[in-house]
Design an enzyme around this catalytic site. Structure first.
Site, PDB file in Angstrom:
ATOM      1  N   ARG A 129      -5.396  -5.016  16.716  1.00 22.40           N
ATOM      2  CA  ARG A 129      -4.491  -4.100  17.395  1.00 22.40           C
ATOM      3  C   ARG A 129      -5.303  -2.895  17.846  1.00 22.40           C
ATOM      4  O   ARG A 129      -6.242  -2.472  17.154  1.00 22.40           O
ATOM      5  CB  ARG A 129      -3.368  -3.637  16.466  1.00 22.40           C
ATOM      6  CG  ARG A 129      -2.501  -4.749  15.938  1.00 22.40           C
ATOM      7  CD  ARG A 129      -1.690  -5.434  17.014  1.00 22.40           C
ATOM      8  NE  ARG A 129      -0.590  -4.592  17.490  1.00 22.40           N
ATOM      9  CZ  ARG A 129       0.233  -4.921  18.470  1.00 22.40           C
ATOM     10  NH1 ARG A 129       0.069  -6.057  19.123  1.00 22.40           N
ATOM     11  NH2 ARG A 129       1.209  -4.105  18.837  1.00 22.40           N
TER      12      ARG A 129
ATOM     13  N   ARG B  63       4.163   7.005  16.708  1.00 21.35           N
ATOM     14  CA  ARG B  63       4.149   8.314  16.066  1.00 21.35           C
ATOM     15  C   ARG B  63       3.601   9.362  17.032  1.00 21.35           C
ATOM     16  O   ARG B  63       2.994   9.024  18.050  1.00 21.35           O
ATOM     17  CB  ARG B  63       3.310   8.307  14.790  1.00 21.35           C
ATOM     18  CG  ARG B  63       1.836   8.000  14.981  1.00 21.35           C
ATOM     19  CD  ARG B  63       1.103   7.960  13.653  1.00 21.35           C
ATOM     20  NE  ARG B  63      -0.325   7.701  13.825  1.00 21.35           N
ATOM     21  CZ  ARG B  63      -1.218   7.672  12.837  1.00 21.35           C
ATOM     22  NH1 ARG B  63      -0.826   7.899  11.592  1.00 21.35           N
ATOM     23  NH2 ARG B  63      -2.484   7.435  13.064  1.00 21.35           N
TER      24      ARG B  63
ATOM     25  N   TYR C  33      -9.557  -4.024   6.877  1.00 19.31           N
ATOM     26  CA  TYR C  33      -9.157  -2.623   6.988  1.00 19.31           C
ATOM     27  C   TYR C  33      -9.790  -1.865   5.828  1.00 19.31           C
ATOM     28  O   TYR C  33      -9.618  -2.229   4.664  1.00 19.31           O
ATOM     29  CB  TYR C  33      -7.631  -2.485   6.936  1.00 19.31           C
ATOM     30  CG  TYR C  33      -7.189  -1.047   7.021  1.00 19.31           C
ATOM     31  CD1 TYR C  33      -7.068  -0.422   8.261  1.00 19.31           C
ATOM     32  CD2 TYR C  33      -6.931  -0.305   5.876  1.00 19.31           C
ATOM     33  CE1 TYR C  33      -6.690   0.906   8.362  1.00 19.31           C
ATOM     34  CE2 TYR C  33      -6.548   1.028   5.962  1.00 19.31           C
ATOM     35  CZ  TYR C  33      -6.430   1.622   7.199  1.00 19.31           C
ATOM     36  OH  TYR C  33      -6.065   2.943   7.293  1.00 19.31           O
TER      37      TYR C  33
ATOM     38  N   ASP D  92     -10.400   2.094   4.218  1.00 24.28           N
ATOM     39  CA  ASP D  92     -10.306   3.550   4.236  1.00 24.28           C
ATOM     40  C   ASP D  92     -11.724   4.124   4.269  1.00 24.28           C
ATOM     41  O   ASP D  92     -12.695   3.463   3.898  1.00 24.28           O
ATOM     42  CB  ASP D  92      -9.561   4.059   2.995  1.00 24.28           C
ATOM     43  CG  ASP D  92      -8.056   3.835   3.100  1.00 24.28           C
ATOM     44  OD1 ASP D  92      -7.531   3.854   4.226  1.00 24.28           O
ATOM     45  OD2 ASP D  92      -7.405   3.638   2.049  1.00 24.28           O
TER      46      ASP D  92
ATOM     47  N   ARG E 170       8.766   6.500  -4.582  1.00 27.65           N
ATOM     48  CA  ARG E 170       8.735   7.484  -5.651  1.00 27.65           C
ATOM     49  C   ARG E 170      10.146   7.932  -6.005  1.00 27.65           C
ATOM     50  O   ARG E 170      10.964   8.163  -5.110  1.00 27.65           O
ATOM     51  CB  ARG E 170       7.894   8.698  -5.241  1.00 27.65           C
ATOM     52  CG  ARG E 170       6.444   8.353  -4.907  1.00 27.65           C
ATOM     53  CD  ARG E 170       5.615   9.612  -4.776  1.00 27.65           C
ATOM     54  NE  ARG E 170       4.230   9.294  -4.443  1.00 27.65           N
ATOM     55  CZ  ARG E 170       3.620   9.649  -3.317  1.00 27.65           C
ATOM     56  NH1 ARG E 170       4.272  10.381  -2.417  1.00 27.65           N
ATOM     57  NH2 ARG E 170       2.370   9.303  -3.086  1.00 27.65           N
TER      58      ARG E 170
ATOM     59  N   ARG F 281       0.821  -1.211   0.000  1.00 27.60           N
ATOM     60  CA  ARG F 281       0.000   0.000   0.000  1.00 27.60           C
ATOM     61  C   ARG F 281       0.857   1.265   0.000  1.00 27.60           C
ATOM     62  O   ARG F 281       0.353   2.348  -0.273  1.00 27.60           O
ATOM     63  CB  ARG F 281      -0.919   0.009   1.234  1.00 27.60           C
ATOM     64  CG  ARG F 281      -1.972  -1.069   1.248  1.00 27.60           C
ATOM     65  CD  ARG F 281      -3.094  -0.747   2.226  1.00 27.60           C
ATOM     66  NE  ARG F 281      -2.652  -0.714   3.602  1.00 27.60           N
ATOM     67  CZ  ARG F 281      -2.809  -1.721   4.461  1.00 27.60           C
ATOM     68  NH1 ARG F 281      -3.393  -2.835   4.060  1.00 27.60           N
ATOM     69  NH2 ARG F 281      -2.401  -1.619   5.705  1.00 27.60           N
TER      70      ARG F 281
ATOM     71  N   GLU G 286       1.246   7.922  20.180  1.00 27.84           N
ATOM     72  CA  GLU G 286       0.463   6.707  19.945  1.00 27.84           C
ATOM     73  C   GLU G 286       1.289   5.470  20.268  1.00 27.84           C
ATOM     74  O   GLU G 286       2.445   5.365  19.867  1.00 27.84           O
ATOM     75  CB  GLU G 286      -0.009   6.630  18.487  1.00 27.84           C
ATOM     76  CG  GLU G 286      -1.047   7.665  18.122  1.00 27.84           C
ATOM     77  CD  GLU G 286      -1.616   7.443  16.731  1.00 27.84           C
ATOM     78  OE1 GLU G 286      -1.399   6.351  16.163  1.00 27.84           O
ATOM     79  OE2 GLU G 286      -2.276   8.358  16.212  1.00 27.84           O
TER      80      GLU G 286
END
Length: 377
Positions: free
Chosen positions: A243, A273, A342, A344, A171, A167, A294
């Site tokens: 999780r 993070r 999962y 979005d 670049r 995912r 987190e």
């Protein structure tokens, strides 16, 4: 409708607009599920209470749908990463490669340079680690992904599926935008205001602080379940693994880190993070700042489930629950919890719309609706 998150709200609105009466029960004291936002009364900062949610999609219908219910302001998500005491840009891009290796490579040179770092393999990569070593090579994998992934998932990356890493792009230009979708933004008034708007229909009744009870099925034409799939069966075969996240909130006068999200990639740093929430609304100005550290861990029975684990043992248990769900009548399983996937936000809304439309079509044609729009496996 069980659950007043995105899935329950969108299905409920679609059915209400078709003339049906909808009762939505929600165990929490607010709507919008894990994308719930609220404005902090002391600082004025709009806080993503359960962690940041960035809206991005390539689906024009979904972009138009959310904009009908809230004004979306332009927002391009950019993530920084602390690794080895230095800050880099994620996803891996040309700037990350040049900074990390101390080079000044052009795109074609960077491709060749990275190719020399990678480790070859036969067939499709089977694990996260194998995929990372083929895509990035060991130095970038160990700096940015190995420790972070161990903290996030609580296991060795060699045990995780390759699909998790796939995912994330690599670049060979200086584009540091985290997402590549053509439609990206954040709701000006927050996600909860958007969900409130979706639920604002005379055919919908919302009951907060109301856990589902099976007696509620009496008199209902159909139940749409967006709670955990295993919870529908009382966890009688065991619990599917998730999780969860713990948040350590702190405040700062001024700007703490200069960006919305800073990943901490080193295994020795216990948090994954830090998020600085005023940066999720760059059109606003705030003297004070609210931040969350987190921490990821295995979800217990009373924890909020965030990420389905979907490793080998969970897939075997999931197959059992999904087969039993397929034999149920009068109920549809939907959303990330109901399908143990999962999703979005844009995908959750798309599937909710499609679920409602499929139900209405089946109702018109006198057919029994399918238990899942998309089977979990």
């Amino acid at each position: 409708m069980v659950g007043a998150g995105l899935t329950g709200a969108v299905i409920g609105r679609e059915l209400a607009e078709a003339g049906l009466r909808v009762r939505i029960v929600e165990a929490r004291g607010h709507v919008a599920g894990n994308c719930h936002t609220e404005r902090d009364p002391e600082t004025g900062v709009m806080v993503h209470v359960y962690g940041p949610h960035i809206f991005h999609t390539g689906d024009p219908e979904i972009w138009a749908y959310v904009n009908r219910h809230q004004r979306f302001r332009p927002y391009i998500h950019r993530v920084k990463a602390m690794a080895g005491g230095r800050v880099h840009a994620l996803p891996i891009n040309l700037l990350t490669i040049n900074q990390f290796f101390g080079e000044t490579l052009r795109p074609d040179e960077a491709r060749a340079f990275l190719a020399a770092q990678t480790e070859p393999g036969e067939g499709e990569p089977a694990s996260f680690e194998e995929c990372a070593l083929r895509m990035l090579g060991r130095p970038l994998y160990e700096a940015f992904f190995k420790g972070y992934t161990q903290k996030q998932w609580g296991c060795d990356p060699a045990e995780l599926p390759a699909s998790i890493l796939k995912r994330l792009p690599v670049r060979f230009d200086y584009d540091d935008a985290y997402f590549a979708h053509p439609f990206q933004g954040l709701p000006e008034g927050g996600y909860t205001a958007m969900v409130d708007s979706i639920l604002d229909h005379p055919g919908i009744r919302v009951e907060l602080n109301t856990p589902y009870d099976r007696a509620m099925r009496a008199g209902a034409a159909h139940v749409f379940w967006s709670g955990p799939l295993d919870a529908w069966f009382g966890y009688d075969r065991g619990r599917l693994a998730y999780r969860t996240l713990d948040f350590e909130r702190f405040t700062h006068r001024g700007d703490w880190q200069g960006c919305a999200v800073m990943n901490y990639c080193d295994a020795g740093v216990p948090w994954t993070r830090i998020t600085e929430h005023k940066h999720f609304a760059p059109w606003e100005s705030h003297a004070e700042s609210i931040l969350y550290r987190e921490y990821s861990r295995a979800a217990g029975p009373v924890d909020i489930p965030y990420y389905p684990v979907r490793l080998v043992a969970e897939k075997a248990l999931l197959r059992d629950y999904a087969a039993r769900a397929g034999a149920e009548t009068g109920v549809s399983f939907a959303g990330r919890l109901g399908s143990y996937r999962y999703l979005d936000m844009d995908v959750a809304i798309r599937e909710a719309l499609d679920t409602a439309r499929a139900y209405l079509a089946a109702r018109t044609e006198g057919r029994a609706p399918r238990p899942f729009l998309r089977p979990p496996l």
